[in-house]
Design an enzyme around this catalytic site. Structure first.
Site, PDB file in Angstrom:
ATOM      1  N   SER A 232       4.273   5.386   2.048  1.00 16.40           N
ATOM      2  CA  SER A 232       3.237   5.580   3.408  1.00 16.40           C
ATOM      3  C   SER A 232       1.868   5.682   2.957  1.00 16.40           C
ATOM      4  O   SER A 232       1.947   6.761   2.052  1.00 16.40           O
ATOM      5  CB  SER A 232       3.617   6.449   4.475  1.00 16.40           C
TER       6      SER A 232
ATOM      7  N   GLY B  90      12.905  -3.453   6.945  1.00 15.08           N
ATOM      8  CA  GLY B  90      14.114  -3.747   5.872  1.00 15.08           C
ATOM      9  C   GLY B  90      14.430  -5.180   6.125  1.00 15.08           C
ATOM     10  O   GLY B  90      14.875  -6.034   5.159  1.00 15.08           O
TER      11      GLY B  90
ATOM     12  N   TYR C 170       6.734  14.950   6.482  1.00 14.34           N
ATOM     13  CA  TYR C 170       7.007  13.572   5.997  1.00 14.34           C
ATOM     14  C   TYR C 170       5.690  12.992   5.109  1.00 14.34           C
ATOM     15  O   TYR C 170       6.167  12.270   4.241  1.00 14.34           O
ATOM     16  CB  TYR C 170       6.739  12.675   7.300  1.00 14.34           C
TER      17      TYR C 170
ATOM     18  N   ALA D 253      18.314  -1.986   5.551  1.00 14.36           N
ATOM     19  CA  ALA D 253      18.193  -3.324   5.885  1.00 14.36           C
ATOM     20  C   ALA D 253      18.092  -3.479   7.494  1.00 14.36           C
ATOM     21  O   ALA D 253      17.938  -4.524   8.065  1.00 14.36           O
ATOM     22  CB  ALA D 253      19.240  -4.246   5.251  1.00 14.36           C
ATOM     23  N   SER D 254      18.706  -2.629   8.172  1.00 13.14           N
ATOM     24  CA  SER D 254      18.589  -2.760   9.755  1.00 13.14           C
ATOM     25  C   SER D 254      17.347  -2.603  10.377  1.00 13.14           C
ATOM     26  O   SER D 254      17.036  -2.863  11.627  1.00 13.14           O
ATOM     27  CB  SER D 254      19.676  -1.801  10.400  1.00 13.14           C
ATOM     28  N   GLY D 255      16.266  -1.865   9.693  1.00 16.80           N
ATOM     29  CA  GLY D 255      14.984  -1.809  10.094  1.00 16.80           C
ATOM     30  C   GLY D 255      14.096  -2.982  10.258  1.00 16.80           C
ATOM     31  O   GLY D 255      14.371  -3.857   9.686  1.00 16.80           O
TER      32      GLY D 255
END
Length: 241
Positions: A136, A14, A149, A9-11
């Site tokens: 992605s 998010g 990734y 949630a910090s991005g």
């Protein structure tokens, strides 16, 4: 009242997802690892704007598997989960260290699966459980310099297609929202020339806004999306499609 767990949630993405779901009436668990003050202030702001809902701040290092048991003790009702946490390494495969490969696998695949193992019963109890992986376009198209990734994002897609079948009778939908290039802090280190070249490759001629990714998640969390499961939804402006 429905409650969602937002991992990461910090991005930028998010936080945008939290904004959209809060405006739709969801209470939230806001997960973070390193940016406590930012998330605590964000949760306080949401609480002030939506006083009829609840906003809890929860912390977990997703690379620390032994911390999961304590993390689960802080979660009660869970009707939806969004896995928006993650990172990448820009390196050729021969340059990648084994620990880096392990880290990408852990945060993008293994820890989310362990979380779902523990919380599936809560999601089923909801009768309208929702699970979304922020994937992605590299998961189904691949990218040089980000081979591992791309591999773990592809693994997310394979898991979602299978797990959606497994939990369909429980009323749980499981989907991937797969962004292309998004205007986030992660892309601020790019050179202007690199961004210009990338933008030229995108048919719509621009990067996505985080809110556009969040809007897709908000829709998939709606009751009206209850028949949508097991899909990969690219949000890429036509890029790499």
């Amino acid at each position: 009242m429905t409650t969602a767990l937002i991992m990461g949630a910090s991005g930028d993405i998010g936080m945008s997802i939290c904004e959209e779901l809060a405006s739709a009436g969801w209470s939230l668990y806001l997960h973070y690892y390193q940016q406590a003050e930012k998330v605590i202030n964000f949760a306080s702001d949401l609480q002030e704007r939506y006083p009829q809902q609840d906003f809890f701040v929860v912390s977990l290092n997703m690379l620390a598997e032994n911390d999961l048991a304590a993390f689960f003790k802080n979660l009660f009702q869970v009707d939806g989960i969004v896995f928006a946490a993650g990172f990448t390494y820009y390196q050729l495969l021969p340059e990648m260290q084994g620990q880096q490969i392990d880290n990408l696998w852990q945060i993008h695949v293994k820890t989310p699966l362990l979380i779902l193992q523990a919380l599936q019963e809560k999601l089923a109890r909801s009768k309208r459980g929702r699970v979304i992986f922020i994937g992605s376009v590299y998961g189904h198209r691949g990218s040089s310099m980000e081979t591992v990734y791309s591999a773990v994002k592809g693994a997310q897609e394979g898991f979602v297609k299978a797990y959606a079948k497994e939990v369909a009778t429980l009323g749980i939908t499981v989907n991937v929202v797969a962004p292309g290039a998004v205007k986030t802090a992660m892309n601020q280190n790019w050179q202007m020339e690199e961004l210009a070249t990338l933008t030229e490759e995108i048919p719509l001629g621009r990067l996505a806004e985080p809110k556009e990714i969040a809007n897709a998640c908000s829709y998939l969390f709606m009751k009206e999306a209850s028949y949508i499961t097991g899909i990969i939804l690219p949000i890429a402006g036509g890029w790499m499609e």
